[in-house]
Design a protein around this motif. Structure first.
Motif, short mmCIF file in Angstrom:
data_model
loop_
_atom_site.label_atom_id
_atom_site.label_comp_id
_atom_site.label_asym_id
_atom_site.label_seq_id
_atom_site.Cartn_x
_atom_site.Cartn_y
_atom_site.Cartn_z
N GLY A 125 1.22 -1.40 -0.13
CA GLY A 125 0.34 -0.09 -0.45
C GLY A 125 0.96 1.89 0.08
O GLY A 125 1.36 1.10 0.05
N ASN A 126 0.17 2.70 -0.30
CA ASN A 126 0.86 3.56 -0.26
C ASN A 126 0.56 4.38 1.05
O ASN A 126 -0.19 4.61 1.19
CB ASN A 126 0.39 4.75 -1.48
CG ASN A 126 0.81 5.86 -1.57
OD1 ASN A 126 1.17 6.85 -0.93
ND2 ASN A 126 1.25 6.53 -2.82
N THR A 127 1.52 4.65 2.04
CA THR A 127 1.67 5.02 3.29
C THR A 127 0.70 6.70 3.66
O THR A 127 0.02 7.08 4.04
CB THR A 127 2.48 5.32 3.93
OG1 THR A 127 3.50 5.81 3.18
CG2 THR A 127 3.38 3.80 4.38
N VAL A 128 1.15 7.08 2.41
CA VAL A 128 0.85 8.85 2.36
C VAL A 128 -0.77 8.85 2.05
O VAL A 128 -1.78 9.97 2.52
CB VAL A 128 1.64 9.22 0.93
CG1 VAL A 128 1.30 11.00 0.69
CG2 VAL A 128 2.53 9.89 1.38
N PHE A 132 -3.99 10.32 4.38
CA PHE A 132 -4.98 11.45 3.24
C PHE A 132 -6.23 10.21 3.37
O PHE A 132 -7.41 11.36 4.07
CB PHE A 132 -4.79 11.46 1.56
CG PHE A 132 -3.77 12.63 1.53
CD1 PHE A 132 -3.71 14.34 2.08
CD2 PHE A 132 -2.92 12.49 0.86
CE1 PHE A 132 -3.24 15.19 1.73
CE2 PHE A 132 -1.62 13.00 0.95
CZ PHE A 132 -2.40 14.51 1.17
N LYS A 133 -6.58 9.14 3.16
CA LYS A 133 -7.88 8.94 3.49
C LYS A 133 -8.51 8.99 4.79
O LYS A 133 -9.59 8.15 4.94
CB LYS A 133 -7.52 7.18 3.15
CG LYS A 133 -7.60 7.47 1.14
CD LYS A 133 -7.74 6.09 1.03
CE LYS A 133 -7.53 6.50 -1.03
NZ LYS A 133 -7.19 4.83 -1.66
N GLU A 134 -7.44 8.69 5.94
CA GLU A 134 -8.37 7.54 7.06
C GLU A 134 -7.78 9.10 8.08
O GLU A 134 -8.15 9.47 9.13
CB GLU A 134 -6.92 7.12 7.26
CG GLU A 134 -7.51 6.12 6.72
CD GLU A 134 -8.50 4.78 6.67
OE1 GLU A 134 -9.35 5.62 7.44
OE2 GLU A 134 -8.60 4.85 5.76
N PHE A 198 -13.15 2.93 12.81
CA PHE A 198 -13.77 2.00 12.27
C PHE A 198 -15.34 3.51 12.26
O PHE A 198 -16.39 3.78 12.08
CB PHE A 198 -14.45 0.94 13.14
CG PHE A 198 -14.27 -0.13 12.87
CD1 PHE A 198 -14.40 -0.82 12.22
CD2 PHE A 198 -13.10 -0.60 14.39
CE1 PHE A 198 -13.29 -1.85 11.68
CE2 PHE A 198 -13.00 -1.37 14.54
CZ PHE A 198 -12.18 -2.45 13.32
N TYR A 199 -14.44 4.57 11.74
CA TYR A 199 -15.46 6.02 11.76
C TYR A 199 -16.05 6.03 10.62
O TYR A 199 -17.43 7.19 11.24
CB TYR A 199 -14.19 7.31 11.28
CG TYR A 199 -13.83 7.07 10.19
CD1 TYR A 199 -14.08 7.98 8.71
CD2 TYR A 199 -12.25 6.72 10.05
CE1 TYR A 199 -13.47 7.96 7.63
CE2 TYR A 199 -11.91 6.80 8.71
CZ TYR A 199 -12.65 6.54 8.03
OH TYR A 199 -12.09 7.25 6.48
N ARG A 200 -16.33 5.07 9.53
CA ARG A 200 -17.34 5.54 8.69
C ARG A 200 -18.13 4.54 9.10
O ARG A 200 -19.45 4.58 8.24
CB ARG A 200 -16.68 4.41 7.76
CG ARG A 200 -15.48 4.87 6.68
CD ARG A 200 -15.35 3.68 5.44
NE ARG A 200 -13.74 4.08 4.99
CZ ARG A 200 -12.50 3.89 5.59
NH1 ARG A 200 -12.39 3.00 6.04
NH2 ARG A 200 -11.07 3.97 4.23
N GLY A 201 -18.29 3.43 10.42
CA GLY A 201 -19.23 3.85 10.53
C GLY A 201 -20.15 4.55 11.32
O GLY A 201 -21.50 3.85 12.41
N LEU A 202 -20.05 5.42 12.31
CA LEU A 202 -20.04 6.38 13.54
C LEU A 202 -20.89 7.19 13.11
O LEU A 202 -20.99 7.51 11.18
CB LEU A 202 -19.26 7.19 13.69
CG LEU A 202 -18.25 6.29 14.69
CD1 LEU A 202 -16.91 7.77 14.79
CD2 LEU A 202 -18.42 5.75 15.76
#
Length: 236
Positions: A125-128, A132-134, A198-202
């Protein structure tokens, strides 16, 4: 800065800092290795696997340990009272204590995150991109670090008992998952790091609650610190 260096030396001398760093490294390495061995776990979610044990058990309990240890040093030798009667600002001392434990626990989080990025890279994976995504996860975790530190500090100041604060912390951490079936485990600040992962589920309500709890805890701990000097004056 002298206050800050003094507080950092006291924590370092207790050995708590080193123990926390070792537990952080071992827990993330263990979970990360398990995630690396499972093909179904992709580079986009391996950081969640690597941080699971750290977020649900190690980190929330150790935040409570670090805060309690910081406050205990003065309690043991009546240091706070001695400082007050020596015309040393009690508000300054407690403010530096809070800053110290925040810096230490932010270090643990940065250390844990850095190790997870190694597993992200090993998975290809790309750590950068992950950062940005998280960004939501990182922001919510930092908010929860400050909130939990404030909550534990408030418990210690209000009940004048580090032992009680630690008992509450351990019980709240261990039994946090019991609220999961009810869908309200996000109400427990000791479980906030798991939800940040798991913020997407919040829900928007849960995120709003975490921000409000942080704001409220900031206000309350500052208020409680200001109440300490008058209490000491009553001892004269």
């Amino acid at each position: 800065m002298d206050y800050l260096r003094f507080e950092l030396r006291k924590i370092k001398g207790s050995g708590i800092f080193v123990i926390g760093a070792v537990l952080t490294i071992l827990s993330v390495l263990f979970q990360g290795y398990l995630g690396l061995m499972v093909k179904e776990i992709t580079c986009d979610i391996i950081h969640v696997t690597a941080l699971n044990l750290f977020s649900t058990l190690i980190f929330p309990i150790f935040i409570s340990v670090v805060v309690s240890e910081s406050f205990s040093i003065e309690e043991t030798n009546c240091g706070i009272a001695n400082s007050y009667f020596s015309n040393i600002s009690i508000i300054k001392i407690y403010s530096m204590k809070l800053l110290t434990v925040r810096l230490i626990n932010l270090f643990y989080f940065i250390l844990a995150t850095a190790i997870t990025m190694i597993f992200v890279a090993l998975k290809g994976g790309n750590t950068v991109d992950i950062f940005f995504k998280e960004w939501n996860w990182i922001a919510l975790t930092i908010i929860n670090i400050h909130t939990l530190i404030n909550v534990v500090a408030i418990l210690i100041v209000c009940f004048k008992s580090r032992l009680l604060a630690m008992m509450i912390s351990v019980i709240a951490t261990v039994f946090a998952s019991l609220l999961n079936p009810l869908g309200i485990s996000w109400l427990n600040p000791w479980y906030g790091f798991e939800h940040a992962l798991f913020y997407r589920g919040l829900s928007h309500l849960a995120i709003t609650y975490m921000i409000i709890l942080f704001t409220l805890s900031e206000f309350l701990i500052k208020k409680k610190i200001k109440e300490i000097p008058p209490l000491l004056e009553s001892m004269v």
